[in-house]
Design a protein around this motif. Sequence first.
Motif, PDB file in Angstrom:
ATOM      1  N   GLY A  85       6.932   3.661   6.827  1.00 13.81           N
ATOM      2  CA  GLY A  85       8.345   3.315   6.679  1.00 13.81           C
ATOM      3  C   GLY A  85       8.629   2.781   5.295  1.00 13.81           C
ATOM      4  O   GLY A  85       8.004   3.180   4.308  1.00 13.81           O
ATOM      5  N   GLN A  86       9.562   1.858   5.225  1.00 10.52           N
ATOM      6  CA  GLN A  86       9.938   1.279   3.944  1.00 10.52           C
ATOM      7  C   GLN A  86       9.081   0.058   3.641  1.00 10.52           C
ATOM      8  O   GLN A  86       8.836  -0.770   4.507  1.00 10.52           O
ATOM      9  N   VAL A  87       8.636  -0.016   2.389  1.00  4.86           N
ATOM     10  CA  VAL A  87       7.865  -1.146   1.884  1.00  4.86           C
ATOM     11  C   VAL A  87       8.600  -1.626   0.637  1.00  4.86           C
ATOM     12  O   VAL A  87       9.052  -0.815  -0.169  1.00  4.86           O
ATOM     13  N   PHE A  88       8.705  -2.939   0.466  1.00  2.00           N
ATOM     14  CA  PHE A  88       9.605  -3.490  -0.543  1.00  2.00           C
ATOM     15  C   PHE A  88       8.854  -4.168  -1.687  1.00  2.00           C
ATOM     16  O   PHE A  88       7.799  -4.771  -1.488  1.00  2.00           O
ATOM     17  N   CYS A  89       9.455  -4.047  -2.872  1.00  2.00           N
ATOM     18  CA  CYS A  89       8.908  -4.646  -4.088  1.00  2.00           C
ATOM     19  C   CYS A  89      10.055  -5.311  -4.857  1.00  2.00           C
ATOM     20  O   CYS A  89      11.221  -5.119  -4.526  1.00  2.00           O
ATOM     21  N   ASP A  90       9.714  -6.074  -5.891  1.00  2.00           N
ATOM     22  CA  ASP A  90      10.767  -6.744  -6.661  1.00  2.00           C
ATOM     23  C   ASP A  90      10.949  -6.190  -8.070  1.00  2.00           C
ATOM     24  O   ASP A  90      11.815  -6.659  -8.808  1.00  2.00           O
ATOM     25  N   ALA A  91      10.161  -5.209  -8.447  1.00  2.00           N
ATOM     26  CA  ALA A  91      10.285  -4.603  -9.789  1.00  2.00           C
ATOM     27  C   ALA A  91      10.161  -3.086  -9.615  1.00  2.00           C
ATOM     28  O   ALA A  91       9.200  -2.474 -10.055  1.00  2.00           O
ATOM     29  N   TRP A  92      11.167  -2.498  -8.957  1.00  2.00           N
ATOM     30  CA  TRP A  92      11.073  -1.109  -8.514  1.00  2.00           C
ATOM     31  C   TRP A  92      10.752  -0.134  -9.642  1.00  2.00           C
ATOM     32  O   TRP A  92       9.938   0.773  -9.462  1.00  2.00           O
ATOM     33  N   THR A  93      11.344  -0.303 -10.810  1.00  2.00           N
ATOM     34  CA  THR A  93      11.092   0.632 -11.908  1.00  2.00           C
ATOM     35  C   THR A  93       9.606   0.667 -12.252  1.00  2.00           C
ATOM     36  O   THR A  93       9.015   1.744 -12.351  1.00  2.00           O
ATOM     37  N   PHE A  94       9.006  -0.488 -12.413  1.00  2.00           N
ATOM     38  CA  PHE A  94       7.577  -0.555 -12.734  1.00  2.00           C
ATOM     39  C   PHE A  94       6.720  -0.170 -11.526  1.00  2.00           C
ATOM     40  O   PHE A  94       5.801   0.640 -11.636  1.00  2.00           O
ATOM     41  N   ASP A  95       7.007  -0.780 -10.371  1.00  2.00           N
ATOM     42  CA  ASP A  95       6.167  -0.556  -9.196  1.00  2.00           C
ATOM     43  C   ASP A  95       6.186   0.903  -8.751  1.00  2.00           C
ATOM     44  O   ASP A  95       5.151   1.441  -8.348  1.00  2.00           O
ATOM     45  N   SER A  96       7.337   1.565  -8.821  1.00  2.00           N
ATOM     46  CA  SER A  96       7.388   2.974  -8.421  1.00  2.00           C
ATOM     47  C   SER A  96       6.597   3.841  -9.401  1.00  2.00           C
ATOM     48  O   SER A  96       5.932   4.803  -8.995  1.00  2.00           O
ATOM     49  N   PHE A  97       6.632   3.504 -10.687  1.00  2.00           N
ATOM     50  CA  PHE A  97       5.839   4.230 -11.681  1.00  2.00           C
ATOM     51  C   PHE A  97       4.352   4.087 -11.375  1.00  2.00           C
ATOM     52  O   PHE A  97       3.604   5.071 -11.354  1.00  2.00           O
ATOM     53  N   TRP A  98       3.900   2.859 -11.115  1.00  2.00           N
ATOM     54  CA  TRP A  98       2.481   2.627 -10.851  1.00  2.00           C
ATOM     55  C   TRP A  98       2.050   3.221  -9.512  1.00  2.00           C
ATOM     56  O   TRP A  98       0.937   3.739  -9.393  1.00  2.00           O
ATOM     57  N   LEU A  99       2.920   3.164  -8.512  1.00  2.00           N
ATOM     58  CA  LEU A  99       2.605   3.802  -7.228  1.00  2.00           C
ATOM     59  C   LEU A  99       2.432   5.305  -7.422  1.00  2.00           C
ATOM     60  O   LEU A  99       1.461   5.896  -6.935  1.00  2.00           O
ATOM     61  N   HIS A 100       3.367   5.915  -8.135  1.00  2.00           N
ATOM     62  CA  HIS A 100       3.282   7.360  -8.400  1.00  2.00           C
ATOM     63  C   HIS A 100       2.002   7.695  -9.171  1.00  2.00           C
ATOM     64  O   HIS A 100       1.301   8.655  -8.838  1.00  2.00           O
ATOM     65  N   ARG A 101       1.696   6.896 -10.164  1.00  2.00           N
ATOM     66  CA  ARG A 101       0.496   7.139 -10.978  1.00  2.00           C
ATOM     67  C   ARG A 101      -0.766   7.048 -10.126  1.00  2.00           C
ATOM     68  O   ARG A 101      -1.695   7.846 -10.272  1.00  2.00           O
ATOM     69  N   LEU A 102      -0.819   6.069  -9.239  1.00  2.00           N
ATOM     70  CA  LEU A 102      -1.966   5.871  -8.360  1.00  2.00           C
ATOM     71  C   LEU A 102      -2.149   7.068  -7.435  1.00  2.00           C
ATOM     72  O   LEU A 102      -3.245   7.638  -7.339  1.00  2.00           O
ATOM     73  N   TYR A 103      -1.082   7.474  -6.763  1.00  2.00           N
ATOM     74  CA  TYR A 103      -1.180   8.567  -5.800  1.00  2.00           C
ATOM     75  C   TYR A 103      -1.394   9.915  -6.488  1.00  2.00           C
ATOM     76  O   TYR A 103      -2.095  10.776  -5.951  1.00  2.00           O
ATOM     77  N   LYS A 104      -0.819  10.102  -7.656  1.00  2.00           N
ATOM     78  CA  LYS A 104      -1.037  11.351  -8.396  1.00  2.00           C
ATOM     79  C   LYS A 104      -2.514  11.482  -8.772  1.00  2.00           C
ATOM     80  O   LYS A 104      -3.100  12.557  -8.647  1.00  2.00           O
ATOM     81  N   ALA A 105      -3.124  10.381  -9.209  1.00  2.00           N
ATOM     82  CA  ALA A 105      -4.552  10.410  -9.564  1.00  2.00           C
ATOM     83  C   ALA A 105      -5.433  10.710  -8.354  1.00  2.00           C
ATOM     84  O   ALA A 105      -6.494  11.319  -8.491  1.00  2.00           O
ATOM     85  N   ALA A 106      -4.976  10.321  -7.180  1.00  2.00           N
ATOM     86  CA  ALA A 106      -5.731  10.582  -5.942  1.00  2.00           C
ATOM     87  C   ALA A 106      -5.368  11.934  -5.327  1.00  2.00           C
ATOM     88  O   ALA A 106      -5.956  12.336  -4.325  1.00  2.00           O
ATOM     89  N   ASN A 107      -4.373  12.590  -5.905  1.00  2.00           N
ATOM     90  CA  ASN A 107      -3.872  13.863  -5.365  1.00  2.00           C
ATOM     91  C   ASN A 107      -3.421  13.685  -3.906  1.00  2.00           C
ATOM     92  O   ASN A 107      -3.742  14.490  -3.033  1.00  2.00           O
ATOM     93  N   MET A 108      -2.685  12.604  -3.689  1.00  2.00           N
ATOM     94  CA  MET A 108      -2.177  12.264  -2.353  1.00  2.00           C
ATOM     95  C   MET A 108      -0.713  11.878  -2.453  1.00  2.00           C
ATOM     96  O   MET A 108      -0.195  11.653  -3.542  1.00  2.00           O
ATOM     97  N   LYS A 109      -0.074  11.770  -1.292  1.00  4.70           N
ATOM     98  CA  LYS A 109       1.291  11.265  -1.197  1.00  4.70           C
ATOM     99  C   LYS A 109       1.267  10.002  -0.337  1.00  4.70           C
ATOM    100  O   LYS A 109       0.528   9.922   0.637  1.00  4.70           O
ATOM    101  N   PRO A 110       2.094   9.015  -0.689  1.00  4.21           N
ATOM    102  CA  PRO A 110       2.128   7.799   0.130  1.00  4.21           C
ATOM    103  C   PRO A 110       2.732   8.070   1.510  1.00  4.21           C
ATOM    104  O   PRO A 110       3.610   8.918   1.658  1.00  4.21           O
ATOM    105  N   SER A 111       2.258   7.321   2.487  1.00  2.00           N
ATOM    106  CA  SER A 111       2.766   7.424   3.858  1.00  2.00           C
ATOM    107  C   SER A 111       3.994   6.538   4.057  1.00  2.00           C
ATOM    108  O   SER A 111       4.489   6.417   5.163  1.00  2.00           O
ATOM    109  N   PHE A 112       4.462   5.929   2.991  1.00  2.00           N
ATOM    110  CA  PHE A 112       5.564   4.972   3.056  1.00  2.00           C
ATOM    111  C   PHE A 112       6.502   5.214   1.888  1.00  2.00           C
ATOM    112  O   PHE A 112       6.162   5.904   0.929  1.00  2.00           O
TER     113      PHE A 112
END
Length: 174
Positions: A85-112
């Motif tokens: 579902g939805q998971v919340f952060c307080d610095a969306w611009t940075f956190d979404s970039f780092w989340l994308h970078r993490l999952y791209k390196a793993a060749n996966m998509k987040p479940s949330f």
Amino acid sequence: MTVQTIPAFIDFEASSLDLITSYPIEVGVCLPDGSLHSWLIRPHVLWLDWSESAELVHGIARTTLEREGLEISEVTHTLNELLTGQVFCDAWTFDSFWLHRLYKAANMKPSFQLESVSMLLSAPEVQRWANMRQHIISELGLPIHRAANDALILQRTWQEVTLESRSGDQANVV
């Protein structure tokens, strides 16, 4: 307030604040039940960015990540097991970039889906956020700029800010 009504929160620490070359070095989550999880992330071979000033803020050395960090795929698999579902952060611009970078390196998509905590807040709650966050930091006495601690601070700040609103609403009903 039931566990089902409390959202999960996530926070990242990173190699720097550069939105082109930085990468996540630690991720922490605070689940609705208040349990904390965090992982140091071993940098991908192509992740070379490093800011000594960022290291002074979070206190995590690159050598520590290389020695103690988990493989990227292990971190992403575990996040996908824990979060939906939805998971919340307080610095969306940075956190979404780092989340994308993490999952791209793993060749996966987040479940949330990552969302900004501001989506959960009314205008008056946004106004109270910064002062309440400082109060929670003082009350907890935890070091900031470590991912799990910051995720817990997010959850507690959200709880207190929204509790004040609910208390005010109930007082107006009486």
